[in-house]
Design an enzyme around this catalytic site. Structure first.
Site, PDB file in Angstrom:
ATOM      1  N   GLY A 148     -21.086  16.233  21.861  1.00 46.80           N
ATOM      2  CA  GLY A 148     -22.528  15.330  21.922  1.00 46.80           C
ATOM      3  C   GLY A 148     -21.190  14.483  21.677  1.00 46.80           C
ATOM      4  N   ARG A 206     -16.965  29.035  19.831  1.00 49.78           N
ATOM      5  CA  ARG A 206     -16.677  29.621  18.221  1.00 49.78           C
ATOM      6  C   ARG A 206     -17.942  29.505  17.801  1.00 49.78           C
ATOM      7  NH1 ARG A 206     -19.141  23.932  17.638  1.00 49.78           N
ATOM      8  NH2 ARG A 206     -18.920  22.973  19.250  1.00 49.78           N
TER       9      ARG A 206
END
Length: 523
Positions: free
Chosen positions: A15, A142
């Site tokens: 974000g 990830r």
């Protein structure tokens, strides 16, 4: 170009480095600020533009792939509760999806991972519109912050699987054997002040106590009161709970947030709690824009609820805890009755204090070894001590036991947690232990003097004004970066810049004056 559009950091994630542009006139400034934030956070100031989809759901799918061509998904996570594009509450499973869309999303995620020969833990993210159409957003190659909710509903240790894959092992997971059980919710705990524009809140904790219990998990890098620096992301912990259903998990999380105690810095714990209490969350009527549109309403609700609480009880708790803890430190309470060592008391003792900056005066009278009589104006309260330990006190007020967490910082400010709220108490009879080690209490502006200060420690990355400038209220004066976020300091009134005292690139701690201004109508 059709607006709104989204400016995003090319190397971004979490974000960070994202801004909405509603109008062409704002494009240049937003491109520059987004690029700065991207360079600071990711070391790469490259940004790109994409169409902004309004009112979407953010739903992602966890995948695992090994070196032998095996790919599985661990179902989805709903991550739609966000603020400034930063996820703050995640859950699994998503009750937004029906069985068909859930299967289609999982199949799409596996297909994407297989096409690129993916061999690790990863997350394929989608935006889902109101008609349950879904659009590929990105893939995070990830482990992710919110992976615990998937672990809690599937029983699969994702980090373990990732390490086994990296070591060359073949997965022994098969799609048809993977299922979801119950419901998990994660709340991200941030060092930020919701009542002050969500400004970062670095500083020294005076108390840190994590909740514990079955179906409760806390992922954090600390286990006791610590200093939170201004150089890093404001997330200090993750709180995850599991329940048999979404509603049971929701209720459990609300209670668990009450048991998460952090004193000395501001956090978003209460904000998260009140988010979960909203009917729109309970009824799953949220979207990624909900918090940005309704945060002020939630904060106003928090303030109103706090006003309904007793300010007397937190003050009394701080007083009794402080007095009795001092004596507990000096006596072997296993060999000697603590209550018999209370010490010398005047018949009636007066106590003057500020509770959340509201002045309160009370009279205290000790009636028995562990029983006290308090008077505030024309109200009376009889209180008995039930228990006390190193971090709190339990009192009997006639309405059953009431528990309080209590701590004190080096400025003689007491913090008391009561009914989920944290109260700041300044008692006039208690002197500071030492000088403040972390700047002042300045909130950014001393409007009476025209002094503009940083609202938090950080780096002054931009000074937008010079001496003699005439400004209207709301003009951005300077930009301070703290915890990887840009914070804009705005003019509190129509003004003239009298002096600029800080330079771009300087570190500011909240006590230095950045610039001095004067009301425009005074000239």
């Amino acid at each position: 170009m059709n607006y709104p559009i989204l400016v995003k950091a090319a190397a971004g994630g979490g974000g960070k480095g994202m801004r909405i542009v509603e109008d062409h006139k704002d494009l240049q400034e937003i491109l520059e600020s987004t690029s700065r934030e991207a360079a600071s956070y990711f070391g790469d100031g490259t940004v790109y533009i994409e169409k902004y989809i309004q009112q979407p759901r953010h739903i992602e799918v966890q995948v695992l792939g090994d070196n032998f061509g095996n790919i599985v998904h661990l179902f989805e996570r709903e991550c739609s509760l966000q603020r400034r594009f930063q996820k703050i509450i995640e859950e699994s499973p998503s009750i937004t999806l029906n069985a068909k869309v859930r299967k289609d999303l999982g199949d799409a995620a596996v297909r994407i991972a297989r096409e690129i020969g993916y061999n690790s833990a990863g997350t394929v993210e989608f935006l889902v519109d109101q008609d349950l159409n879904f659009y590929f957003l990105e893939m995070n190659t990830r482990i992710q912050v919110e992976h615990p909710v998937t672990e809690m509903v599937t029983g699969i240790d994702i980090v373990r699987e990732q390490l086994l894959i990296a070591s060359g092992k073949k997965m022994d997971l098969y799609q048809e054997e993977i299922s979801q059980k119950g419901h998990a919710i994660e709340c991200r705990i941030y060092a930020e002040d919701p009542e002050n524009g969500f400004f970062p809140s670095p500083g020294n904790m005076s108390l840190y106590s994590e909740p514990q219990g079955e179906g409760i998990r806390v992922d954090s890098g600390i286990n006791r009161a610590a200093r939170v620096e201004s150089f890093y992301d404001p997330m200090i912990a993750k709180l995850i709970v599991w329940g048999e259903s979404r509603e049971k998990a929701r209720v459990k999380m609300i209670k668990t947030l009450d048991d998460y105690v952090i004193h000395g810095i501001k956090t978003n714990i209460l904000y998260l709690k009140f988010l979960l209490k909203q009917k729109v969350y309970k009824n799953n009527k949220i979207s990624t824009s909900y918090c940005d549109k309704h945060s002020n309403e939630i904060i106003d609700l928090i303030k109103k609820e706090k006003q309904k609480q007793s300010r007397l009880l937190p003050l009394v708790a701080s007083f009794l805890f402080d007095d009795l803890r001092t004596r507990l430190d000096h006596f072997d309470h296993e060999a000697v009755s603590v209550w018999g060592k209370i010490g010398y008391w005047r018949d009636v003792f007066s106590l003057n204090a500020e509770v959340d900056r509201e002045e309160i005066s009370i009279s205290v009278k000790q009636e028995a070894s562990n029983n006290y009589f308090f008077q505030i104006k024309d109200k009376y309260q009889n209180i008995s001590i039930i228990d006390i330990d190193k971090s709190g006190i339990t009192l009997s007020t006639g309405e059953g036991p009431q528990s309080f967490f209590v701590s004190r910082n080096n400025k003689a400010i007491y913090y008391v947690s009561y009914n989920g709220f944290v109260y700041e108490i300044k008692r006039n009879e208690v002197l500071p232990l030492s000088e403040n080690l972390f700047g002042s209490d300045a909130q950014g502006t001393d409007s009476d003097q025209g002094n503009i200060l940083s609202p938090m420690p950080g780096k002054l990355i931009k000074m937008n004004v010079k001496k003699g400038d005439k400004l209207v209220k709301g003009t951005t004066l300077a930009v301070v970066e703290a915890m990887k976020m840009e914070n804009h300091i705005k003019a509190p009134f129509d003004s003239i810049i009298m002096e600029v005292k800080a330079k771009e690139g300087a570190m500011v701690d909240g006590s230095e004056i950045l610039l001095i201004l004067e009301p425009a109508d005074s000239k």
